[in-house]
Write an enzyme that holds these catalytic residues in place. Structure first.
Site, PDB file in Angstrom:
ATOM      1  N   ASN A   8     -82.968 -24.118  46.260  1.00  0.00           N
ATOM      2  CA  ASN A   8     -84.137 -24.174  45.385  1.00  0.00           C
ATOM      3  C   ASN A   8     -84.447 -22.802  44.798  1.00  0.00           C
ATOM      4  O   ASN A   8     -84.884 -22.699  43.652  1.00  0.00           O
ATOM      5  CB  ASN A   8     -85.352 -24.729  46.137  1.00  0.00           C
ATOM      6  CG  ASN A   8     -85.419 -26.242  46.082  1.00  0.00           C
ATOM      7  OD1 ASN A   8     -85.418 -26.823  45.009  1.00  0.00           O
ATOM      8  ND2 ASN A   8     -85.473 -26.878  47.239  1.00  0.00           N
ATOM      9  N   ARG A  85     -90.423 -22.146  58.612  1.00  0.00           N
ATOM     10  CA  ARG A  85     -91.352 -21.544  59.557  1.00  0.00           C
ATOM     11  C   ARG A  85     -92.763 -21.914  59.123  1.00  0.00           C
ATOM     12  O   ARG A  85     -93.091 -21.845  57.938  1.00  0.00           O
ATOM     13  CB  ARG A  85     -91.156 -20.023  59.552  1.00  0.00           C
ATOM     14  CG  ARG A  85     -91.983 -19.283  60.567  1.00  0.00           C
ATOM     15  CD  ARG A  85     -91.668 -17.801  60.516  1.00  0.00           C
ATOM     16  NE  ARG A  85     -92.661 -17.067  61.290  1.00  0.00           N
ATOM     17  CZ  ARG A  85     -92.608 -16.858  62.592  1.00  0.00           C
ATOM     18  NH1 ARG A  85     -91.583 -17.327  63.269  1.00  0.00           N
ATOM     19  NH2 ARG A  85     -93.552 -16.193  63.215  1.00  0.00           N
ATOM     20  N   ILE A  86     -93.583 -22.322  60.074  1.00  0.00           N
ATOM     21  CA  ILE A  86     -94.970 -22.657  59.762  1.00  0.00           C
ATOM     22  C   ILE A  86     -95.774 -21.368  59.682  1.00  0.00           C
ATOM     23  O   ILE A  86     -95.800 -20.576  60.627  1.00  0.00           O
ATOM     24  CB  ILE A  86     -95.561 -23.606  60.820  1.00  0.00           C
ATOM     25  CG1 ILE A  86     -94.801 -24.940  60.806  1.00  0.00           C
ATOM     26  CG2 ILE A  86     -97.051 -23.838  60.565  1.00  0.00           C
ATOM     27  CD1 ILE A  86     -95.220 -25.899  61.895  1.00  0.00           C
ATOM     28  N   LEU A  87     -96.408 -21.146  58.564  1.00  0.00           N
ATOM     29  CA  LEU A  87     -97.186 -19.920  58.345  1.00  0.00           C
ATOM     30  C   LEU A  87     -98.560 -20.035  58.993  1.00  0.00           C
ATOM     31  O   LEU A  87     -99.126 -21.122  59.091  1.00  0.00           O
ATOM     32  CB  LEU A  87     -97.323 -19.669  56.842  1.00  0.00           C
ATOM     33  CG  LEU A  87     -95.991 -19.354  56.138  1.00  0.00           C
ATOM     34  CD1 LEU A  87     -96.108 -19.576  54.636  1.00  0.00           C
ATOM     35  CD2 LEU A  87     -95.548 -17.929  56.446  1.00  0.00           C
ATOM     36  N   ASN A 101     -95.013 -24.843  47.713  1.00  0.00           N
ATOM     37  CA  ASN A 101     -93.879 -25.278  48.536  1.00  0.00           C
ATOM     38  C   ASN A 101     -93.281 -26.540  47.923  1.00  0.00           C
ATOM     39  O   ASN A 101     -93.978 -27.310  47.268  1.00  0.00           O
ATOM     40  CB  ASN A 101     -94.369 -25.580  49.964  1.00  0.00           C
ATOM     41  CG  ASN A 101     -93.237 -26.044  50.875  1.00  0.00           C
ATOM     42  OD1 ASN A 101     -92.177 -25.422  50.943  1.00  0.00           O
ATOM     43  ND2 ASN A 101     -93.445 -27.143  51.575  1.00  0.00           N
ATOM     44  N   HIS A 103     -91.467 -30.017  49.076  1.00  0.00           N
ATOM     45  CA  HIS A 103     -91.304 -30.829  50.278  1.00  0.00           C
ATOM     46  C   HIS A 103     -90.539 -32.097  49.923  1.00  0.00           C
ATOM     47  O   HIS A 103     -90.857 -32.761  48.924  1.00  0.00           O
ATOM     48  CB  HIS A 103     -92.673 -31.198  50.857  1.00  0.00           C
ATOM     49  CG  HIS A 103     -92.589 -32.009  52.112  1.00  0.00           C
ATOM     50  ND1 HIS A 103     -92.245 -31.453  53.334  1.00  0.00           N
ATOM     51  CD2 HIS A 103     -92.789 -33.332  52.335  1.00  0.00           C
ATOM     52  CE1 HIS A 103     -92.242 -32.408  54.251  1.00  0.00           C
ATOM     53  NE2 HIS A 103     -92.561 -33.553  53.674  1.00  0.00           N
ATOM     54  N   SER A 130     -92.067 -33.426  46.430  1.00  0.00           N
ATOM     55  CA  SER A 130     -93.376 -33.004  45.937  1.00  0.00           C
ATOM     56  C   SER A 130     -93.462 -31.481  45.954  1.00  0.00           C
ATOM     57  O   SER A 130     -93.055 -30.842  46.923  1.00  0.00           O
ATOM     58  CB  SER A 130     -94.503 -33.544  46.835  1.00  0.00           C
ATOM     59  OG  SER A 130     -94.395 -34.937  47.040  1.00  0.00           O
TER      60      SER A 130
END
Length: 200
Positions: A8, A85-87, A101, A103, A130
């Protein structure tokens, strides 16, 4: 921000080659020093940085190192492109309305990981991707753009993923352009109002 091959990211870089595109990719950051996307960015003359989570005692310290790097490089918008990674909520608030982002599902359906498997298991007739604003809640921010495809009777995860990825590459540059040239201001205002309410 990337973690892997950066497909992407590559789609965004390709879009910015058009002189009329309203943004440029100025910096690529990865949490994986060996991410293949870093070398792709370098070949395009784009500055790169990598941060290893192991070098930081907390998630917040890691995220704040990225935040400082973004500030030091005068970055205005952040696009997550396969950043696995979850921010932290703090980082999300710092970049609220300026971070998006992509998704691989038609949000709000199938949040989190393994979205193609989730869609197949649910017997979904439609699937897709999305582009959304990033908020402290996982995969929960306002959706800017979506692309929808039909789930075919003989679809498996691999085939479905490949068709969705093609749509990701198509709509992510368009969504970033919308944000960069001011077409998302109404959504951003909603984000700001939500943030104020949550802090009250």
């Amino acid at each position: 921000l990337i973690s892997g091959r950066g497909s992407n990211m590559s789609a965004l870089i390709d879009a910015t080659r058009n002189p009329d595109y309203p943004a440029e990719i100025a910096l690529v950051i990865s949490n994986k020093p060996d991410a293949a996307g870093l070398e792709i960015a370098r070949k395009h003359g784009i500055a790169t940085l990598s941060f290893s989570q192991k070098a930081f005692e907390t998630r917040d310290a890691f995220d704040q190192a990225i935040h400082k790097a973004l500030q030091d490089n005068a970055i205005e918008l952040v696009a997550l492109a396969g950043f696995m990674r979850i921010l932290t909520p703090r980082f999300c608030q710092q970049w609220l309305g300026r971070m998006i982002n992509i998704h691989p599902s038609l949000l709000p359906a199938f949040k989190g990981l393994d979205t193609h498997a989730q869609a197949l298991a649910a017997g979904a007739h439609a699937h897709g991707c999305s582009v959304h604003f990033v908020t402290p809640e996982l995969d929960d921010g306002p959706v800017i753009l979506q692309a929808r495809i039909a789930v075919l009777p003989d679809d498996d995860e691999e085939g479905l993923a490949a068709r969705v990825l093609a749509e990701e590459h198509r709509i992510y540059p368009e969504a970033l352009a919308m944000l960069a040239d001011g077409r998302c201001e109404a959504m951003k205002a909603t984000l700001s109002n939500t943030a104020l309410v949550s802090q009250a």
